[in-house]
Each structure stands twice: as structure tokens, then as C-alpha cells.
Write a protein that holds these residues in place. Structure first.
Motif, PDB file in Angstrom:
ATOM      1  N   PRO A 135      13.985   1.813   7.854  1.00  0.00           N
ATOM      2  CA  PRO A 135      12.992   1.853   6.791  1.00  0.00           C
ATOM      3  C   PRO A 135      11.704   1.180   7.257  1.00  0.00           C
ATOM      4  O   PRO A 135      11.683   0.568   8.324  1.00  0.00           O
ATOM      5  CB  PRO A 135      13.656   1.026   5.685  1.00  0.00           C
ATOM      6  N   PRO A 136      10.640   1.306   6.478  1.00  0.00           N
ATOM      7  CA  PRO A 136       9.408   0.601   6.831  1.00  0.00           C
ATOM      8  C   PRO A 136       9.673  -0.901   6.845  1.00  0.00           C
ATOM      9  O   PRO A 136      10.599  -1.393   6.199  1.00  0.00           O
ATOM     10  CB  PRO A 136       8.443   0.986   5.721  1.00  0.00           C
ATOM     11  N   ALA A 137       8.870  -1.625   7.560  1.00  0.00           N
ATOM     12  CA  ALA A 137       9.052  -3.075   7.657  1.00  0.00           C
ATOM     13  C   ALA A 137       8.973  -3.725   6.286  1.00  0.00           C
ATOM     14  O   ALA A 137       8.194  -3.304   5.430  1.00  0.00           O
ATOM     15  CB  ALA A 137       7.977  -3.668   8.569  1.00  0.00           C
ATOM     16  N   ALA A 138       9.796  -4.744   6.088  1.00  0.00           N
ATOM     17  CA  ALA A 138       9.663  -5.550   4.878  1.00  0.00           C
ATOM     18  C   ALA A 138       8.449  -6.456   5.030  1.00  0.00           C
ATOM     19  O   ALA A 138       7.861  -6.553   6.103  1.00  0.00           O
ATOM     20  CB  ALA A 138      10.931  -6.369   4.643  1.00  0.00           C
ATOM     21  N   GLN A 139       8.072  -7.116   3.937  1.00  0.00           N
ATOM     22  CA  GLN A 139       6.924  -8.016   3.965  1.00  0.00           C
ATOM     23  C   GLN A 139       7.202  -9.170   4.939  1.00  0.00           C
ATOM     24  O   GLN A 139       8.271  -9.763   4.913  1.00  0.00           O
ATOM     25  CB  GLN A 139       6.665  -8.585   2.575  1.00  0.00           C
ATOM     26  N   THR A 154      13.468  10.337   4.735  1.00  0.00           N
ATOM     27  CA  THR A 154      12.509   9.357   4.228  1.00  0.00           C
ATOM     28  C   THR A 154      11.534  10.075   3.315  1.00  0.00           C
ATOM     29  O   THR A 154      11.195  11.237   3.531  1.00  0.00           O
ATOM     30  CB  THR A 154      11.718   8.648   5.337  1.00  0.00           C
ATOM     31  N   PHE A 155      11.105   9.350   2.323  1.00  0.00           N
ATOM     32  CA  PHE A 155      10.144   9.883   1.363  1.00  0.00           C
ATOM     33  C   PHE A 155       8.996   8.903   1.200  1.00  0.00           C
ATOM     34  O   PHE A 155       9.217   7.689   1.088  1.00  0.00           O
ATOM     35  CB  PHE A 155      10.785  10.057  -0.022  1.00  0.00           C
ATOM     36  N   THR A 156       7.794   9.420   1.145  1.00  0.00           N
ATOM     37  CA  THR A 156       6.663   8.597   0.711  1.00  0.00           C
ATOM     38  C   THR A 156       6.694   8.543  -0.812  1.00  0.00           C
ATOM     39  O   THR A 156       7.306   9.405  -1.468  1.00  0.00           O
ATOM     40  CB  THR A 156       5.330   9.214   1.152  1.00  0.00           C
ATOM     41  N   PRO A 157       6.022   7.544  -1.404  1.00  0.00           N
ATOM     42  CA  PRO A 157       5.946   7.533  -2.873  1.00  0.00           C
ATOM     43  C   PRO A 157       5.365   8.840  -3.424  1.00  0.00           C
ATOM     44  O   PRO A 157       5.854   9.359  -4.438  1.00  0.00           O
ATOM     45  CB  PRO A 157       5.030   6.336  -3.158  1.00  0.00           C
ATOM     46  N   ALA A 158       4.371   9.401  -2.747  1.00  0.00           N
ATOM     47  CA  ALA A 158       3.772  10.657  -3.235  1.00  0.00           C
ATOM     48  C   ALA A 158       4.804  11.779  -3.248  1.00  0.00           C
ATOM     49  O   ALA A 158       4.788  12.638  -4.132  1.00  0.00           O
ATOM     50  CB  ALA A 158       2.568  11.034  -2.360  1.00  0.00           C
ATOM     51  N   ASP A 217       0.870  -1.179   0.000  1.00  0.00           N
ATOM     52  CA  ASP A 217       0.000   0.000   0.000  1.00  0.00           C
ATOM     53  C   ASP A 217       0.906   1.228   0.000  1.00  0.00           C
ATOM     54  O   ASP A 217       1.654   1.446   0.957  1.00  0.00           O
ATOM     55  CB  ASP A 217      -0.871  -0.014   1.250  1.00  0.00           C
ATOM     56  N   PRO A 218       0.864   2.042  -1.058  1.00  0.00           N
ATOM     57  CA  PRO A 218       1.797   3.186  -1.121  1.00  0.00           C
ATOM     58  C   PRO A 218       1.583   4.172   0.027  1.00  0.00           C
ATOM     59  O   PRO A 218       2.522   4.887   0.393  1.00  0.00           O
ATOM     60  CB  PRO A 218       1.493   3.817  -2.479  1.00  0.00           C
ATOM     61  N   ALA A 219       0.393   4.205   0.596  1.00  0.00           N
ATOM     62  CA  ALA A 219       0.135   5.113   1.725  1.00  0.00           C
ATOM     63  C   ALA A 219       0.906   4.666   2.966  1.00  0.00           C
ATOM     64  O   ALA A 219       1.111   5.451   3.896  1.00  0.00           O
ATOM     65  CB  ALA A 219      -1.363   5.169   2.013  1.00  0.00           C
ATOM     66  N   GLN A 220       1.329   3.392   2.992  1.00  0.00           N
ATOM     67  CA  GLN A 220       2.078   2.867   4.133  1.00  0.00           C
ATOM     68  C   GLN A 220       3.574   2.727   3.837  1.00  0.00           C
ATOM     69  O   GLN A 220       4.338   2.345   4.723  1.00  0.00           O
ATOM     70  CB  GLN A 220       1.537   1.474   4.535  1.00  0.00           C
ATOM     71  N   HIS A 221       3.968   3.012   2.598  1.00  0.00           N
ATOM     72  CA  HIS A 221       5.343   2.733   2.183  1.00  0.00           C
ATOM     73  C   HIS A 221       6.207   3.983   2.294  1.00  0.00           C
ATOM     74  O   HIS A 221       5.738   5.094   2.088  1.00  0.00           O
ATOM     75  CB  HIS A 221       5.353   2.229   0.741  1.00  0.00           C
TER      76      HIS A 221
END
Lengths: 400, 400
Positions: B28-32, A114-118, A97-101
Motif C-alpha cells: 500500500p502507499p506509505a503510512a504517515q 489498488t484504487f485511488t479515491p477517485a 492528499d487524495p491524489a497521492q493516496h
């Protein structure tokens, strides 16, 4: 209107095109007797056309880890439709989910970010047509027991238009420290696939990509963010990108030590051989296809090189004894698939078809013997030797 | 590792990119947490991504006759995925079995010929990236009541890689007679759509196309055979091609008399104005989108011309008072979509965004007033004036 002279037509057309089944008459086939189908928001292929598909190879009992190959023998031109782009996964296809990435950039930088995809989408964008190829494409040919079709032997390569942000732009935001020499890119898949990339390439043409052929990346291509490292083995174009760690030495990750390194004749492993050197393959006629009798055939295929542009492609129909230059589809783009075309009048006898390319540096694709003489018999990755297809008198085409 | 200095980051990044929501941290955000999904033979978009779709407009009560428009505002780069290529149908989408289809070439030729699609595939092929655009694109803008989005106003244009056989090759097979001046191309749809094309263009770069973006034509794009007349109004690229009648005069078909001809100021109709002259439009930001506060935005859009190559695109953010040159995505191809990119620092005040292009002949896209002064207010087809998007202080973007 003049009536057709069937004998004369057959003579002329057969000479030029080898066609033997044309007919002629005064009226075209009937038009549709009724209104056609409705329009659709998202189009689909004709039901009369056998949809080309990727061929999937699972490497483990748990599904999703392996590769799928582009049906090169079925495709025209140089653009691979996104749903047919080859895949190579090490732990299946994540659903992100790009909102969580987020993408973290840290290590030897002035300020970790850190950057969100947006947020990545907000930077100035860059689009370019590039090939992408797995470092392990064609290894079956080196092993001496090549797969029967070009999809199976060469299908780990595709060509698409990529869109993203130059990695250099993002690194400028973070501020590289003087000791920065490598960047370790890590994916968010279950295997946390990681590769080390020299800083020079990161500052050159590497992209943080989010678009492919106009649309957002497909999940299997790294949605929502991936690296795209033009001309280098596909494994470094890390998908589902979650981290860029800037450092002064490579990570020596499993995928650059146990894998994606070539065994040299002296028994040591050649590491960090990133560039996919010049290569070509005939996609039509190719293994598994068949010719319908003697006459005219167009020999066509693809050529590409990570070193830049393809300068020429030559074709042989006698197993490499004689060569003639093929026509190249224009424009010939840097680090992109190039289609070559060669007219062939088949006399109906056994023939061995080959292609060999030369890049703009003057490097020419080697024969299998030349490659093995240089790199030894167990080099594995980055195999790029000339491929032969054997056309038998009965029209069948087989690998040699 | 140095801890992030949030204030400094915001200052720097905001200056360059207008970003205000970045954060930074060490992990970074957690991996899968588990293996991802299986591979698929034919890929699909992410479920998290809103799939861009064509917008359909029916012109009659019987469905299928009308147009569908490419979502230009959602697409990156220059390649339109085949399922999103615009459509314009006059009697719905035929379902044609290629085994039953034939193409007849007759009239002023030495020998009338028919070809099956399979026979057409046997000739030497040709692939090239071209734009295709309906002659009626943007007519709503001329009428003075422009549609609210760029998809609705400009969406009858797309860009793809086409593959087929040069029409000149096929005409050589049939043998043109000296009096041959026009070719009347007719489709197999229920309306038997027909257009007349001067013989010079038929012998130049016109294709009998069977492939698009690597795959076979989609049914709505003329499967199994269509004409592709590069740079000319889309209507002459006759789909579901069943007949080419070679003659010494145009057919004066309904689609070149009642339609696809422009009303001049003197009340007469301008016929056979085939070429789509230079034009451009900003696709982002565009009508219906909204800006998230002052800061950096990339203005991007598309430009194209049937006359050859685009030489430059300029962008104005003050309604045409001042202009600055935009960057063009490379390579700039002949008769193909060109993406332009322009960095813009929005101050949060009302702004009017415009683009104007110049082609390699020196022709510059006109303003709406200039176009009407030349062609009159009712010219209809081939409208190519500069498009304005009004950015309001609240960030909303509307047509002007």
C-alpha cells in the motif's frame, strides 16, 4: 383585542408547561431598524449562541493522540453536525492528499487491486444514517468514578449520514478465494492502526466511506477513505484506509489484544466482541445543568444499539423504582441514534433520573450491578449500564 | 500472494465499473511518517478538498437581499449541512439577541401571550427531517433560459433535521377562538416579512423551530425562532418570528399578492398555492461537470414532494423516450429529500439525461410542455417540470 388576564394565564400555562415568567402585551418586539447582514458562502452560528464544542482529552504528551467528545447535552434531534463528531486517534490526524493516496486489496483474492479515491467514487454509492461509537465509551462509569457531564461520560458516540461504496462491491472486483475468513484493515496514520474483521460483516453492510452529512469526510474522520462498520465498536471502522488484507485468520493486532478486548471474571480476555449492545442516556437534564425551580421539564436523551432497532425506552424519575415509556422520535432507524422524550412535572424535591432501553431482540439495558455480575468489575470496553442523574432540591444536576 | 494480472483486472473491472486507470501492486502507499495534527474543538474540511459553497445572488444594490443556493452537485446523501442550507432574504440577515427577543401571539385568542425564546425551549420538543424549498426555485427553467448548473437552477432547496415546538402546542396555550381561520406570521427582519397561513396547517405539522441539524438555528435560518411549515413553499416558514396574529382572513401581504402567487393563463393570479408538488432533478452528472470517457457512471439526484412521500423515480438516458426505475436511498421519509441512484453504462455518444418522480398520491412530475399547457407560460412560482441534461460525446454536460 382582549386584554391579557395575567393570573389566569399563569395558572393555565404553569399547569401545562411550568412556565412562570411569561408576560403578554399587544405589540411584538421591535423589528430590525435597518437592513441585516450580507449572505455568506458558508454559514456560521449566531454570535449570541455559545457554540457547542468537542472536549479534547490528550492521552500522551505528544498532542493529537486521544479523543474528543461530542457535546450531547447541547444537541437536538439525532444528527450530529460533522464538526462535532467524536474523535479517537492513535497517532494524531493525518493530512492526506487524495491524489497521492491509494487503497490496496490483497491476500486471498483472485487479483490484488489498488484504487485511488477517485476510482472508489466511480462505483455505485450507498448512503445511510448510522451511529458510530468508541468501544471505550462510558468506561469511567464502570470504574465507579463517573465524569461529571454526559459529554465526558458518554460523548464518544455520534450519529451522521455516511456515504460510500459497499465493501462487498470492491471485494467482488478482487474476487474472494474460498479460504478467505477475515480482512485486516490498516490505516495510513503514523500508528498504522489495524483491525481484523470477519468476512461476513465485510460482505454485509460495511462501507468504504468517503462522505459524511453530505460533504467529503473531515480529516479527523478518515479523509479521504475510511471503513464504516455499522453497529460495531468504532475502532474497527479504520480511518485513512490504505490496505485491506484478506486472510484466513485475524491479525491479533495490538488494538485487538492489548486494547479493545474485555477482561472477564476468570482473568481471560474476551476478544472480538464487536457489537455495541443496546444503551441509552438522558442528555437533558444531565450533569452540570440546573433546573430553574419546580414545574414542567422535558426529559430527553439518546438510545442506540448495534443489534438493529431500539424497540422502547423507559424513563424513571425515582431511581428505578417505577418506569414509564418515553416517546421515540420518528422514524426509528436501524443502527442509528434514537431520541427519546418524556414529560416530567418536577415537584422540587430530590429526584434520580434514569433511562433504560430495549432493542428489537428483547435485550434490555442492564443496571450497573447486573452488568458487573455478568461481566465482572474489570470488563472495561462495551460498558452499557443504566446511567443515573441526581437532581437536587436546589435544581443542580449531578452524576450519582 | 498471487501477482496481479493487469489485463484481466482491466477487463473485469471495466465491465462493471468502467474504470480504466486502476493499477495493483503488493504494497500500500506509505503510512504517515510522523504524528498527525492535533484535535480541534470544531472540525473543518480537508485543505485538499474544495469546500462546497453557496452561490449568492443579490437582488438589490444593498447587499443581503436575495438568495444563496445549495451546491447540490457537490453533496452526497440527503442531509444538507447547516452552513450550506439555501437562503432567501428580503432585508438581509438580522442579528438578534435572544435575551431581547419575544414572540407575541394575539388576535382571535382567549389570552394574548408573549414568549421569550428560552420559554419556547421549555415546551415538549419535536424533531424531524424535512426539505425546505423556495417557491421560486427553478423559475429560470420556465423562462426558457435555464442557468448552466443544478446549483443555479435548483439550488433553492435543502434538507435538514429541524427541532422545535409544534405550533399547535403554543396555540393551545393561547386558546383559539371559534372564528380563527388564518394566522399571520411576521418576522423581525427590517422588511417585517409576513405571510398568512390557514389554521388547519398551523394545527397540523407546523413547528416553531429553534434547532437545525442538532445545533441552534443559524442567523440566516431565522435565529432564534422561525416557523417551519413542512412541504410548503419556503416563504411561509417565516424567519426571526416575532408575531403570530390569529384572524379570520388572510392579510393579503405584499409577499402573497405581488409575489409568491402564480399568473394563470387567464391573466388572474393564483394565490395561496402553498404545496411544493413532486419534483426531481439529476445532480450528477449535471451542467458544468464532465465525463472522463465511455464506461460506467452512476446517475444520482434528489426528489421530494410537499404532498408526502415519493413513491418512485424513473431515469431516462435518451431524452424521455424510454424510462427505467431508479433505486431510492432508504428510508424514504415524508416531506424530505430522497436520493435516487441509477447505474448507467455510457457508450460515449450524445445522451440526454432526465429524471421524473411520482408521489404516493399517483401524481407524476410533468414535462415542461405539459406544465405550460396546464398553467400557462407565465406561472412563475412552483415550477416542477422534468429537467434535462445534455451529455455530449466530448463528455461535457450542459443544460438543454
Amino acid at each position: 383585542m382582549r386584554k391579557p388576564d395575567r393570573r389566569r394565564f399563569l395558572t393555565t400555562t404553569a399547569a401545562i408547561a411550568g412556565l412562570t415568567s411569561c408576560s403578554s402585551k399587544d405589540q411584538p418586539p421591535a423589528a430590525q431598524a435597518s437592513l441585516g447582514a450580507h449572505m455568506r458562502p458558508y454559514g456560521e452560528p449566531s454570535p449570541y449562541e455559545q457554540q457547542p464544542v468537542r472536549v479534547i482529552r490528550e492521552l500522551t504528551a505528544s498532542k493529537g493522540t486521544g479523543s474528543s467528545r461530542t457535546p450531547l447535552q447541547d444537541l437536538y434531534g439525532t444528527i450530529t453536525p460533522s464538526p462535532l463528531h467524536y474523535e479517537r486517534h492513535h497517532a494524531g490526524v493525518p493530512s492526506i492528499d487524495p491524489a497521492q493516496h491509494q487503497l490496496l486489496i490483497h491476500g486471498m483474492v483472485d487479483k490484488p487491486l489498488t484504487f485511488t479515491p477517485a476510482e472508489i467514487h466511480r462505483f455505485p454509492s450507498f448512503s445511510r444514517i448510522y451511529f458510530l461509537e468508541c468501544g471505550g465509551n462510558m468506561v469511567g462509569d464502570l470504574a465507579g468514578n463517573p465524569p461529571p457531564t454526559v459529554q465526558a461520560s458518554h460523548g464518544l458516540v455520534s450519529g451522521t449520514e455516511w456515504t460510500g461504496v459497499p465493501l462487498a462491491t470492491i471485494l467482488r472486483e478482487a474476487g474472494l478465494q474460498p479460504e478467505a475468513k477475515w480482512i485486516i484493515a490498516e490505516g495510513a496514520d503514523h500508528s498504522r492502526m489495524a483491525r481484523s474483521i470477519p468476512i461476513e460483516k465485510c460482505l454485509d453492510d460495511t462501507l468504504i466511506a468517503y462522505g459524511q452529512n453530505g460533504e467529503a469526510l473531515r480529516p479527523e474522520q478518515g479523509y479521504p477513505l475510511r471503513l464504516l462498520v455499522p453497529g460495531w465498536e468504532g475502532n474497527v471502522s479504520v480511518k485513512w484506509l490504505r490496505r485491506l488484507f484478506v486472510t484466513d485468520k485475524p491479525a491479533m493486532s495490538v488494538k485487538e489484544t492489548a486494547y479493545y478486548s474485555e477482561l472477564r471474571p476468570d482473568g481471560k480476555a474476551e476478544q472480538f466482541s464487536f457489537v455495541m449492545e443496546a444503551r441509552s442516556v438522558i442528555t437533558k437534564p444531565s450533569g452540570g445543568q440546573s433546573l430553574q425551580g419546580p414545574g414542567f421539564y422535558e426529559i430527553t436523551g439518546l438510545s442506540w444499539t448495534g443489534t438493529g432497532k431500539i424497540a422502547k425506552v423507559e424513563v424513571s424519575t425515582d431511581g428505578g423504582k417505577s418506569w414509564a415509556e418515553a416517546k421515540l422520535q420518528q422514524p426509528v432507524l436501524d443502527k442509528a441514534l434514537v431520541r427519546f422524550l418524556y414529560p416530567w412535572q418536577w415537584d422540587g424535591k430530590d429526584a434520580v433520573l434514569q433511562s433504560r432501553c430495549t432493542d428489537e431482540t428483547g435485550y434490555t439495558q442492564p443496571t450497573r450491578d447486573q452488568l458487573i455480575a455478568t461481566r465482572g468489575p474489570h470488563s472495561g470496553y462495551h460498558y452499557n449500564a443504566i446511567k443515573s442523574w441526581y437532581v437536587r432540591a436546589d435544581g443542580s444536576v449531578k452524576h450519582v
